[in-house]
Scaffold this active site. Sequence first.
Site, PDB file in Angstrom:
ATOM      1  N   ARG A  41       0.825  -1.213   0.000  1.00 41.11           N
ATOM      2  CA  ARG A  41       0.000   0.000   0.000  1.00 41.11           C
ATOM      3  C   ARG A  41       0.860   1.266   0.000  1.00 41.11           C
ATOM      4  O   ARG A  41       0.470   2.292  -0.583  1.00 41.11           O
ATOM      5  CB  ARG A  41      -0.930  -0.038   1.225  1.00 41.11           C
ATOM      6  CG  ARG A  41      -1.919   1.121   1.342  1.00 41.11           C
ATOM      7  CD  ARG A  41      -2.826   0.855   2.548  1.00 41.11           C
ATOM      8  NE  ARG A  41      -3.528   2.029   3.011  1.00 41.11           N
ATOM      9  CZ  ARG A  41      -4.737   2.421   2.595  1.00 41.11           C
ATOM     10  NH1 ARG A  41      -5.357   1.713   1.673  1.00 41.11           N
ATOM     11  NH2 ARG A  41      -5.306   3.495   3.092  1.00 41.11           N
ATOM     12  N   ILE A  67      -7.164   7.923  -0.770  1.00 40.27           N
ATOM     13  CA  ILE A  67      -7.048   6.474  -0.816  1.00 40.27           C
ATOM     14  C   ILE A  67      -7.832   5.946   0.381  1.00 40.27           C
ATOM     15  O   ILE A  67      -7.643   6.400   1.509  1.00 40.27           O
ATOM     16  CB  ILE A  67      -5.573   6.020  -0.805  1.00 40.27           C
ATOM     17  CG1 ILE A  67      -5.466   4.495  -0.886  1.00 40.27           C
ATOM     18  CG2 ILE A  67      -4.818   6.545   0.381  1.00 40.27           C
ATOM     19  CD1 ILE A  67      -4.040   4.003  -1.125  1.00 40.27           C
ATOM     20  N   SER A  68      -8.750   5.040   0.139  1.00 41.66           N
ATOM     21  CA  SER A  68      -9.734   4.653   1.152  1.00 41.66           C
ATOM     22  C   SER A  68      -9.102   3.910   2.327  1.00 41.66           C
ATOM     23  O   SER A  68      -8.040   3.290   2.208  1.00 41.66           O
ATOM     24  CB  SER A  68     -10.819   3.770   0.532  1.00 41.66           C
ATOM     25  OG  SER A  68     -11.576   4.469  -0.416  1.00 41.66           O
ATOM     26  N   GLN A  69      -9.784   3.973   3.455  1.00 38.05           N
ATOM     27  CA  GLN A  69      -9.435   3.207   4.648  1.00 38.05           C
ATOM     28  C   GLN A  69      -9.309   1.719   4.283  1.00 38.05           C
ATOM     29  O   GLN A  69     -10.144   1.176   3.561  1.00 38.05           O
ATOM     30  CB  GLN A  69     -10.545   3.418   5.675  1.00 38.05           C
ATOM     31  CG  GLN A  69     -10.447   2.587   6.929  1.00 38.05           C
ATOM     32  CD  GLN A  69     -11.739   2.676   7.739  1.00 38.05           C
ATOM     33  OE1 GLN A  69     -12.778   3.066   7.216  1.00 38.05           O
ATOM     34  NE2 GLN A  69     -11.681   2.305   9.001  1.00 38.05           N
TER      35      GLN A  69
END
Length: 222
Positions: A41, A67-69
């Site tokens: 990530r 950028i999502s959880q």
Amino acid sequence: MAASPDLTGFALDRARMIDTQLRQRGIRDERVLNAMATIPREEFVVARYHPDAYADHPLPIPLGQTISQPYIVARMLEAAQIAPADKVLEVGTGTGYQAALLGALAAQVFTIERHAELAALARIHLEHLGYTNISVITGDGSEGLADQAPFDVILVAAAVPDFPPALFHQLAEGGRMVIPVGSPELQALYVVRKQAGRLQRTKLDDCRFVPLIGNQGYSPAR
């Protein structure tokens, strides 16, 4: 399962993310967990946020996007029930993290990003990691990608005011679409199934995504 004491750095952060953020919150799909335990990530995060790459919250990326959880990413992937032979459409590429996960789970991935700068960045990240089954397209994601339809799975990584008809039409019979629907401030995350040409939807969670700008999404801010 506790993280191995031999792990260090980002590998340790990834293992802790899997254990504390995903497994403990009920994520059970081992293919999803394995992909998220493997794909770096940090490669998709702005350098100054590298220390927070595996934190339990969204992170800023260029052009006012996020950028999502990690948990939300895992929840969406698990709900989509992606099979190895599936063809997938992603709407909202960002820097390419979720596209990378999709590329590990599905046979073929098409991902659409409105911002040319982000699309170019995603291509760099995905090529660097060796992906050959992901196509990054610059365009209006709310309109989908009719020339590549139908899709077994559609994942929408930005909020829409209502279910975009174009995306539903491009979903294969029996296909699944995971999509946040609601106001710009708060949405409900749905999994939608296409059965006998009809939309069947199930609410998964409340959520908050950046708005999807497009002809079948939100209008650009004036």
